[in-house]
Enzyme design. Structure first.
Site, PDB file in Angstrom:
ATOM      1  N   SER A  42       0.850  -0.817   0.049  1.00 24.07           N
ATOM      2  CA  SER A  42       0.024   0.031   0.232  1.00 24.07           C
ATOM      3  C   SER A  42       1.004   1.651   0.143  1.00 24.07           C
ATOM      4  CB  SER A  42      -0.590  -0.041   0.989  1.00 24.07           C
ATOM      5  OG  SER A  42      -0.406  -0.296   2.510  1.00 24.07           O
ATOM      6  N   HIS A 146      -3.198  -6.083   1.789  1.00 29.48           N
ATOM      7  CA  HIS A 146      -2.204  -6.913   2.479  1.00 29.48           C
ATOM      8  C   HIS A 146      -2.647  -8.210   2.812  1.00 29.48           C
ATOM      9  CE1 HIS A 146       0.279  -3.874   4.911  1.00 29.48           C
ATOM     10  NE2 HIS A 146       0.527  -3.716   3.566  1.00 29.48           N
ATOM     11  N   GLN A 154      -7.232  -1.162   6.846  1.00 33.19           N
ATOM     12  CA  GLN A 154      -5.705  -2.312   6.984  1.00 33.19           C
ATOM     13  C   GLN A 154      -5.058  -2.622   8.124  1.00 33.19           C
ATOM     14  OE1 GLN A 154      -2.569  -0.719   3.726  1.00 33.19           O
ATOM     15  NE2 GLN A 154      -1.222  -1.124   5.700  1.00 33.19           N
ATOM     16  N   GLU A 155      -4.618  -2.546   8.664  1.00 31.58           N
ATOM     17  CA  GLU A 155      -3.621  -2.859  10.613  1.00 31.58           C
ATOM     18  C   GLU A 155      -4.551  -2.651  11.601  1.00 31.58           C
ATOM     19  OE1 GLU A 155       0.230  -1.454  10.285  1.00 31.58           O
ATOM     20  OE2 GLU A 155      -0.057  -1.984   8.063  1.00 31.58           O
ATOM     21  N   GLU A 196       2.057  -9.257   6.791  1.00 28.04           N
ATOM     22  CA  GLU A 196       2.637  -8.898   8.034  1.00 28.04           C
ATOM     23  C   GLU A 196       2.273  -9.917   9.176  1.00 28.04           C
ATOM     24  OE1 GLU A 196       2.113  -4.637   8.976  1.00 28.04           O
ATOM     25  OE2 GLU A 196       2.573  -4.197   7.207  1.00 28.04           O
ATOM     26  N   ASP A 232      -4.122   0.983  11.521  1.00 25.99           N
ATOM     27  CA  ASP A 232      -3.579   1.350  10.262  1.00 25.99           C
ATOM     28  C   ASP A 232      -4.706   1.941   9.463  1.00 25.99           C
ATOM     29  OD1 ASP A 232      -2.513   2.992   8.028  1.00 25.99           O
ATOM     30  OD2 ASP A 232      -0.835   1.093   8.359  1.00 25.99           O
ATOM     31  N   GLU A 273      -3.265   5.825  12.423  1.00 26.79           N
ATOM     32  CA  GLU A 273      -2.584   5.923  11.495  1.00 26.79           C
ATOM     33  C   GLU A 273      -3.195   6.346   9.856  1.00 26.79           C
ATOM     34  OE1 GLU A 273       0.920   3.217  11.049  1.00 26.79           O
ATOM     35  OE2 GLU A 273       0.726   3.639   8.644  1.00 26.79           O
ATOM     36  N   ASP A 300       1.311   8.508   7.669  1.00 26.40           N
ATOM     37  CA  ASP A 300       2.437   7.468   6.730  1.00 26.40           C
ATOM     38  C   ASP A 300       2.275   7.840   4.906  1.00 26.40           C
ATOM     39  OD1 ASP A 300       3.177   5.130   5.755  1.00 26.40           O
ATOM     40  OD2 ASP A 300       1.893   4.283   6.386  1.00 26.40           O
ATOM     41  N   LYS A 325      10.059   5.034   7.525  1.00 22.08           N
ATOM     42  CA  LYS A 325      10.256   3.829   6.370  1.00 22.08           C
ATOM     43  C   LYS A 325      11.488   4.802   5.973  1.00 22.08           C
ATOM     44  CE  LYS A 325       5.434   2.428   5.678  1.00 22.08           C
ATOM     45  NZ  LYS A 325       4.288   2.453   5.523  1.00 22.08           N
ATOM     46  N   HIS A 353       8.685  -1.032   9.756  1.00 24.57           N
ATOM     47  CA  HIS A 353       8.773  -1.617   8.259  1.00 24.57           C
ATOM     48  C   HIS A 353       7.537  -1.903   7.069  1.00 24.57           C
ATOM     49  CE1 HIS A 353       5.073  -4.605  10.388  1.00 24.57           C
ATOM     50  NE2 HIS A 353       5.186  -3.550  10.055  1.00 24.57           N
ATOM     51  N   ARG A 354       8.608  -2.480   6.526  1.00 29.05           N
ATOM     52  CA  ARG A 354       6.908  -2.237   5.087  1.00 29.05           C
ATOM     53  C   ARG A 354       6.253  -3.550   5.129  1.00 29.05           C
ATOM     54  NH1 ARG A 354       6.957   1.838   1.939  1.00 29.05           N
ATOM     55  NH2 ARG A 354       5.668   1.259   1.559  1.00 29.05           N
ATOM     56  N   SER A 355       5.371  -3.976   4.330  1.00 29.61           N
ATOM     57  CA  SER A 355       4.853  -5.089   4.403  1.00 29.61           C
ATOM     58  C   SER A 355       5.320  -6.982   3.852  1.00 29.61           C
ATOM     59  CB  SER A 355       3.002  -4.934   3.563  1.00 29.61           C
ATOM     60  OG  SER A 355       3.179  -4.622   2.479  1.00 29.61           O
ATOM     61  N   LYS A 376       6.979   0.018  14.776  1.00 28.72           N
ATOM     62  CA  LYS A 376       5.830  -1.263  13.844  1.00 28.72           C
ATOM     63  C   LYS A 376       6.059  -1.619  12.850  1.00 28.72           C
ATOM     64  CE  LYS A 376       2.390  -0.196  10.430  1.00 28.72           C
ATOM     65  NZ  LYS A 376       1.424   0.531   9.725  1.00 28.72           N
TER      66      LYS A 376
HETATM   67  P1  PGA Z   1       3.052  -1.124   3.174  1.00 30.19           P
HETATM   68  O1  PGA Z   1       1.981  -1.197   4.315  1.00 30.19           O
HETATM   69  O2  PGA Z   1       4.661  -1.580   3.771  1.00 30.19           O
HETATM   70  O3  PGA Z   1       2.498  -2.386   2.050  1.00 30.19           O
HETATM   71  O4  PGA Z   1       2.998   0.046   2.634  1.00 30.19           O
HETATM   72  C1  PGA Z   1       2.302  -0.680   5.628  1.00 30.19           C
HETATM   73  C2  PGA Z   1       1.768   0.501   5.375  1.00 30.19           C
HETATM   74  O5  PGA Z   1       1.096   0.902   4.719  1.00 30.19           O
HETATM   75  O6  PGA Z   1       2.377   0.507   6.711  1.00 30.19           O
HETATM   76 ZN    ZN Z   2       0.643   2.651   6.800  1.00 30.40          ZN
END
Ligand code: PGA
Ligand code: ZN
Length: 401
Positions: A42, A146, A154-155, A196, A232, A273, A300, A325, A353-355, A376
């Site tokens: 994302s 994800h 998403q999270e 993740e 998130d 987020e 983000d 990131k 981190h990233r996914s 995170k």
């Molecule tokens: P991404 O997701 O690494 O796929 O961008 C993580 C996030 O959105 O924080």
């Molecule tokens: Zn995010």
């Protein structure tokens, strides 16, 4: 100080089974550092550019490596990173790829730490680093980009804010992950895992809130400290044609602000987020005005670790926290600049981190080096526990336990 002797680049697998860039930096005195680029799914519209790994490696070999080998001192991280920028020549690393840039930047930092015989967090943080450790935010239920056919948000992230130390926090997050599995099982809901490692059940967001509330309460009771949770929303992925599209309903930007503000109140969320689209500074500002005194409103996709975008946010009061990131911006120096600007303006940095991840542990060291209040990096799964276990080791190392 020692010069870069060689930079080697290769393709390795990431946690999604895709290729990513790995870099080895060797110094003339024999120091060694290795790092690999993570990769988002994302991704924000304003992120630095990730090239196809083969192209990124070829371009970096042609333009960046000759400017580094025998010419740049590894201990001078700013010079390493300036050299990468000069070799690239664009604002968004579209020539050599942010994936090549970040892998080389992080590998050089590790080589410098190796030369000094110091752990990376100490090299990056220096002698006057504080002694606080980051609270790990653990993704335990998720969908969005994800996982298919799961939650819209998403999270759903555990935030063990009352944990006395990193080790207890990490174990609490894993316990919530287990508890969520039990609760889903009791409800007869099957669940695989998303990118993740979070559970990705086919339930709606309202059910996910119920499960989170119950799981967090049970584990908080068991561990004896305060555990909250957060989100998130990754709202840019839900936003299209002026509205936020949820399963079965849409929300206007104003309704989205109300919706998220209500969620913060109802669930006492510790962290939110990307509650709004990546261009909606005003919406972020309004939400921050309403609930920013009781929760983190983190950008983000909004800020993409970019100091220009963060400065715009600071001007209008958009958010009170920034996700950091390194691969969104391309170098460790840029990531440090984002943290510094954030902290100077009362924004909490959250290292992330990233996914798509590898076993690389640089972000664990970065979080400790910058005294970030949160990191995170998932809750379970080898590429996630690589960072979490490294945090546990750093905590022990730093406190001489
Ligand atoms: P991404 O997701 O690494 O796929 O961008 C993580 C996030 O959105 O924080
Ligand atoms: Zn995010």
């Amino acid at each position: 100080m020692t010069l870069v002797e060689s930079v080697r680049l290769r393709q390795v697998l990431d946690s999604r089974g895709n290729a990513t860039v790995e870099a080895d930096v060797v110094t003339q005195s024999g120091g060694f550092g290795r790092a690999a680029a993570p990769s988002g799914a994302s991704t924000g519209e304003y992120e630095a550019i990730e090239l196809e790994p083969g192209e990124a490696i070829a371009a970096a070999r042609e333009y960046a490596v000759p400017r580094l080998e025998g010419k740049v001192y590894v201990g001078d991280q700013r010079d390493v990173d300036r050299t990468l920028r000069a070799a690239d020549g664009t604002d968004d690393f579209s020539e050599i790829g942010a994936n090549s840039a970040v892998a080389i930047s992080m590998a050089a930092a590790k080589a410098a730490a190796d030369v000094l015989g110091a752990p990376l967090y100490q090299h990056l943080g220096g002698a006057f680093r504080g002694d606080d450790f980051p609270v790990p935010l653990g993704n335990v239920i998720g969908g969005g980009e994800h996982a298919a056919d799961a939650t819209d948000i998403q999270e759903f992230l555990v935030a063990p804010v009352g944990a006395p130390n990193v080790q207890d926090a990490v174990f609490a997050n894993a316990a919530v992950h287990h508890e969520v599995a039990d609760l889903l099982d009791e409800r007869g809901v099957p669940a695989g895992k998303g990118d993740e490692g979070a559970w990705a059940p086919s339930i709606d967001d309202a059910d996910a809130f119920d499960v989170m509330e119950e799981a967090v309460a049970a584990v908080s009771e068991e561990f004896g400290f305060d555990i909250r949770f957060g989100l998130d929303v990754a709202a840019a992925e839900l936003y299209e044609d002026g509205e936020y599209h949820y399963d079965g309903e849409t929300r206007t930007p104003e309704e989205q602000v109300d919706y998220v503000a209500d969620l913060v109140e109802e669930y006492d969320l510790a962290y939110v987020e990307d509650p709004l689209d990546e261009d909606d500074y005003e919406g972020f500002a309004e939400l921050t005005e309403r609930v920013g005194d009781r929760t983190l409103i983190c950008g983000d996709d909004l800020f993409v670790t970019n100091t220009d975008r963060l400065a715009d946010g600071i001007d209008v009061g958009a958010g009170n926290s920034i996700l950091v990131k390194p691969n969104q911006i391309g170098t460790l120096s840029d990531a440090f600049d984002a943290v510094e600007l954030a902290v100077r303006n009362g924004y909490d940095p959250v290292i992330s981190h990233r996914s798509g991840e590898t076993e690389d542990t640089t972000i664990a060291h970065l979080a400790v080096a910058t005294d970030a209040p949160f990191i995170k990096t998932g809750a379970v799964g080898g590429e996630r526990t690589a960072k979490l276990n490294e945090l546990v080791r750093i905590e022990q190392n730093a406190s001489r336990l």
